[in-house]
Design a protein around this motif. Structure first.
Motif, PDB file in Angstrom:
ATOM      1  N   ASP A 137      -5.805 -15.961 -17.531  1.00  0.00           N
ATOM      2  CA  ASP A 137      -4.831 -17.012 -17.204  1.00  0.00           C
ATOM      3  C   ASP A 137      -5.465 -18.076 -16.301  1.00  0.00           C
ATOM      4  N   ALA A 138      -6.215 -17.627 -15.304  1.00  0.00           N
ATOM      5  CA  ALA A 138      -6.874 -18.566 -14.392  1.00  0.00           C
ATOM      6  C   ALA A 138      -7.918 -19.391 -15.135  1.00  0.00           C
ATOM      7  N   ALA A 139      -8.683 -18.735 -16.021  1.00  0.00           N
ATOM      8  CA  ALA A 139      -9.709 -19.444 -16.783  1.00  0.00           C
ATOM      9  C   ALA A 139      -9.094 -20.469 -17.718  1.00  0.00           C
ATOM     10  N   ALA A 140      -7.986 -20.110 -18.361  1.00  0.00           N
ATOM     11  CA  ALA A 140      -7.328 -21.047 -19.277  1.00  0.00           C
ATOM     12  C   ALA A 140      -6.906 -22.313 -18.541  1.00  0.00           C
ATOM     13  N   ALA A 141      -6.343 -22.149 -17.342  1.00  0.00           N
ATOM     14  CA  ALA A 141      -5.916 -23.316 -16.558  1.00  0.00           C
ATOM     15  C   ALA A 141      -7.118 -24.160 -16.130  1.00  0.00           C
ATOM     16  N   LEU A 147      -3.129 -22.180 -33.461  1.00  0.00           N
ATOM     17  CA  LEU A 147      -4.545 -22.230 -33.126  1.00  0.00           C
ATOM     18  C   LEU A 147      -4.799 -23.268 -32.037  1.00  0.00           C
ATOM     19  N   GLY A 148      -5.407 -22.847 -30.970  1.00  0.00           N
ATOM     20  CA  GLY A 148      -5.657 -23.749 -29.848  1.00  0.00           C
ATOM     21  C   GLY A 148      -4.480 -23.875 -28.918  1.00  0.00           C
ATOM     22  N   ALA A 149      -3.424 -23.074 -29.148  1.00  0.00           N
ATOM     23  CA  ALA A 149      -2.235 -23.186 -28.317  1.00  0.00           C
ATOM     24  C   ALA A 149      -2.452 -22.612 -26.924  1.00  0.00           C
ATOM     25  N   GLU A 150      -3.415 -21.720 -26.779  1.00  0.00           N
ATOM     26  CA  GLU A 150      -3.771 -21.222 -25.448  1.00  0.00           C
ATOM     27  C   GLU A 150      -4.025 -22.451 -24.587  1.00  0.00           C
ATOM     28  N   THR A 151      -3.420 -22.495 -23.414  1.00  0.00           N
ATOM     29  CA  THR A 151      -3.333 -23.698 -22.580  1.00  0.00           C
ATOM     30  C   THR A 151      -4.517 -24.644 -22.709  1.00  0.00           C
ATOM     31  N   ARG A 203     -19.308 -17.114 -18.993  1.00  0.00           N
ATOM     32  CA  ARG A 203     -18.246 -18.037 -19.428  1.00  0.00           C
ATOM     33  C   ARG A 203     -17.955 -17.900 -20.921  1.00  0.00           C
ATOM     34  N   ARG A 204     -18.982 -17.662 -21.722  1.00  0.00           N
ATOM     35  CA  ARG A 204     -18.770 -17.460 -23.164  1.00  0.00           C
ATOM     36  C   ARG A 204     -17.905 -16.225 -23.402  1.00  0.00           C
ATOM     37  N   ASP A 205     -18.130 -15.194 -22.612  1.00  0.00           N
ATOM     38  CA  ASP A 205     -17.349 -13.971 -22.725  1.00  0.00           C
ATOM     39  C   ASP A 205     -15.876 -14.239 -22.383  1.00  0.00           C
ATOM     40  N   LEU A 245     -10.211 -15.334 -24.350  1.00  0.00           N
ATOM     41  CA  LEU A 245      -9.057 -16.208 -24.559  1.00  0.00           C
ATOM     42  C   LEU A 245      -8.736 -16.353 -26.042  1.00  0.00           C
ATOM     43  N   VAL A 246      -9.763 -16.542 -26.845  1.00  0.00           N
ATOM     44  CA  VAL A 246      -9.555 -16.688 -28.285  1.00  0.00           C
ATOM     45  C   VAL A 246      -9.026 -15.388 -28.881  1.00  0.00           C
ATOM     46  N   ASP A 247      -9.590 -14.267 -28.455  1.00  0.00           N
ATOM     47  CA  ASP A 247      -9.135 -12.980 -28.971  1.00  0.00           C
ATOM     48  C   ASP A 247      -7.657 -12.762 -28.643  1.00  0.00           C
ATOM     49  N   ARG A 248      -7.255 -13.131 -27.451  1.00  0.00           N
ATOM     50  CA  ARG A 248      -5.848 -12.995 -27.051  1.00  0.00           C
ATOM     51  C   ARG A 248      -4.958 -13.875 -27.920  1.00  0.00           C
ATOM     52  N   GLU A 249      -5.417 -15.087 -28.173  1.00  0.00           N
ATOM     53  CA  GLU A 249      -4.650 -16.032 -28.980  1.00  0.00           C
ATOM     54  C   GLU A 249      -4.497 -15.540 -30.425  1.00  0.00           C
ATOM     55  N   ILE A 250      -5.579 -15.094 -31.026  1.00  0.00           N
ATOM     56  CA  ILE A 250      -5.526 -14.646 -32.422  1.00  0.00           C
ATOM     57  C   ILE A 250      -4.755 -13.341 -32.551  1.00  0.00           C
TER      58      ILE A 250
END
Length: 202
Positions: free
Chosen positions: A16-20, A91-95, A53-55, A60-65
């Motif tokens: 959540d912090a990384a997404a923001a 797709l891409g809806a993660e903040t 950071r790639r991890d 984030l992508v795994d959570r979204e999919i």
């Protein structure tokens, strides 16, 4: 005494912090130290969950999919139209994730993460849901793979800036028309093909 977060809750807090931060500063402008400080945890606490950071982006992508794949659990909907409708807005809806991809390298990393997550979360569910919905002699796993291969191609072309929405809609419509004869009920794709034709119109 401070409550100790579970491993799952700690991971969620970090994501959540990384997404923001990604939304505000871009993926390339965010350092692991920024994420650590935003979470208020030790370096060891952060690196226990994510190596770099790639991890974090992969997470984030795994959570979204994973969330996207859950639309396939609704057996009242035909699976291909359901995943198409959900995916077009998901797709891409993660903040701010898509807008956070400000370099070519970040876009490539994102696309690789999407491909991996689709294979992990969507492919098996989609193949399972397609059983009994394809024509005799057609392997539902092959139809699922064809669909996801086309989807990956469209994602890549759009995210790398090769296609605008109109070009993507035109290709998607053509692909669905090619896929429809493999289904026991080809007409289930007709509404989506019509919608895409509208988006393709000049």
């Amino acid at each position: 005494m401070r409550n100790r977060l579970s491993k799952t809750d700690r991971r969620t807090m970090i994501l959540d912090a990384a997404a923001a931060l990604f939304a505000a500063k871009g993926v390339d402008g965010t350092e692991m130290e920024d994420i650590r400080q935003a979470c208020g945890i030790s370096r060891g606490g952060l690196y226990h969950h994510f190596a770099n950071r790639r991890d974090v982006l992969d997470g984030l992508v795994d959570r979204e999919i994973s969330a996207l794949a859950r639309v396939l659990d609704d057996e009242s909907q035909s699976p291909l139209p359901a995943i198409l409708r959900a995916g077009s807005g998901h797709l891409g809806a993660e903040t701010g994730l898509l807008s956070a991809l400000r370099t070519g390298a970040d876009r490539q990393d994102y696309l690789a993460a999407v491909d991996t997550a689709l294979i992990r979360h969507v492919a098996p569910r989609l193949a399972l849901r397609l059983r009994g919905q394809v024509r005799d002699g057609v392997d539902p796993e092959h139809v699922a793979e064809l669909f996801l291969t086309v989807n990956a191609h469209i994602n890549r072309r759009q995210i790398l800036g090769h296609w605008d929405n109109r070009a993507a809609a035109a290709f998607a419509g053509t692909a669905l028309r090619a896929l429809a004869p493999l289904l026991a009920d080809p007409d289930q794709l007709t509404p989506m093909i019509s919608t895409l034709a509208g988006k393709d119109a000049p």
